[in-house]
Enzyme design. Structure first.
Site, mmCIF file in Angstrom:
data_model
loop_
_atom_site.group_PDB
_atom_site.id
_atom_site.type_symbol
_atom_site.label_atom_id
_atom_site.label_comp_id
_atom_site.label_asym_id
_atom_site.label_seq_id
_atom_site.Cartn_x
_atom_site.Cartn_y
_atom_site.Cartn_z
ATOM 1 C CB THR A 13 -0.927 0.024 1.234
ATOM 2 O OG1 THR A 13 -0.096 -0.095 2.407
ATOM 3 C CG2 THR A 13 -1.909 -1.118 1.221
ATOM 4 C CB ALA A 252 2.968 6.601 9.100
ATOM 5 C CE LYS A 253 3.029 0.373 3.959
ATOM 6 N NZ LYS A 253 2.046 -0.639 3.745
ATOM 7 N NE ARG A 254 1.416 10.455 8.866
ATOM 8 C CZ ARG A 254 0.934 9.501 9.646
ATOM 9 N NH1 ARG A 254 0.188 8.539 9.132
ATOM 10 N NH2 ARG A 254 1.193 9.494 10.937
#
Ligand code: GLU
Length: 279
Positions: A13, A252-254
């Site tokens: 994701t 986090a991926k962000r």
């Protein structure tokens, strides 16, 4: 004693960040240091959030980091038939029921009951559809009403009796799947779920030691229950602490600056990174 088999099971994701690198290396080293096998699995059952380009990037980043794994890489989206077989077995045991409630109906029902008990995955399902008769279920299904399939936790526990599992960090853990309420095992839009796929795959792939972040530790209570219902062996577990950023927050991926991609482009070497993560 049989050989240790570990796995790393990211969801495509987004790009992998330092936290994933730690988790991947953790699993890899746990197998490598005892001459075991390491498996990579791509958990891509969510067609909206998962993207093939992230799968490509994951394989690429892990190779760069110096990991190697036993081929083929299992992509969950290619194995829906395996999850369907497990669902049939659970249906035969009478522990699955179709739920026709929408999110807002669940919230309203919980509010009507005067309290909205919070479980480990949000509001605990109030059990509305658990009470439907077979005729009502059949009628709804025949009208093509979309259903989520939920696991009747109380009924399941009556079949299995009390359960526990072993964690290399926590020792013996008593499973309390009831804290989640009746979880969804197959969704309206996707005919499986995280809990079901992970349990089926760890079994089919012969994983003997499940390593993952401690944020998923309680999910093991559900997996343990599924293993017992489906007649699977229970692997050993090792939930590791999560890496935190400088402000004490989880990665986090962000956080683009902490992705392996970005670090690599800024001149980080795999050797330095492995030292930094000190597994
Ligand atoms: N796919 C999950 C994730 O990326 C991990 C699942 C697991 O290790 O059990 O968070």
């Amino acid at each position: 004693m049989s050989a240790i088999v570990t796995r790393f099971a990211p969801s495509p994701t987004g790009y992998l960040h330092l936290g994933h690198a730690y988790s991947g290396l953790f699993a890899y080293e746990a197998a490598r240091k005892v001459g075991g096998r390491f498996i990579l699995r791509i958990e891509d059952i969510d067609p909206i959030r998962c993207k093939p380009e992230f799968t490509e990037a994951i394989l690429n980043d892990l190779c760069w980091l110096g990991l190697d794994w036993q081929e083929p890489v299992r992509k969950q989206s290619e194995h829906l038939a395996d999850y369907a077989i497990a669902l049939i077995k659970l249906r035969e045991l009478g522990v699955l029921y179709p739920c026709f409630c929408t999110r807002s109906e669940i919230a309203e029902e919980a509010a009507r009951a005067g309290h909205a008990p919070h479980g480990l995955e949000g509001t605990i399902y109030p059990g509305t559809c658990r009470a439907l008769s077979h005729e009502q279920q059949k009628e709804n299904l025949e009208q093509d009403k979309a259903a989520n399939w939920r696991l009747d936790i109380a009924k399941s526990l009556r079949i299995t009796g009390p359960l526990h599992w072993h964690d290399r960090a926590q020792g013996e853990v008593i499973a309390r799947p009831e804290d989640f309420g009746d979880v969804v095992l197959a969704r309206k839009d996707v005919p499986t779920s995280y809990h079901l796929s992970v349990t089926v795959d760890d079994h089919l792939q012969g994983v003997t030691l499940v390593t993952r972040g401690e944020d998923l530790s309680r999910a093991t209570d559900i997996h343990r229950l599924l293993q017992s219902l489906l007649g699977y062996e229970t692997p050993d577990y090792h939930h590791h602490p999560l890496m935190l950023d400088g402000t004490g927050r989880r990665f986090a991926k962000r956080d683009h600056s902490l992705t392996l991609r970005h670090l690599r482009e800024s001149g980080e070497t795999p050797e330095k990174m492995r030292l930094r993560l000190t597994i």
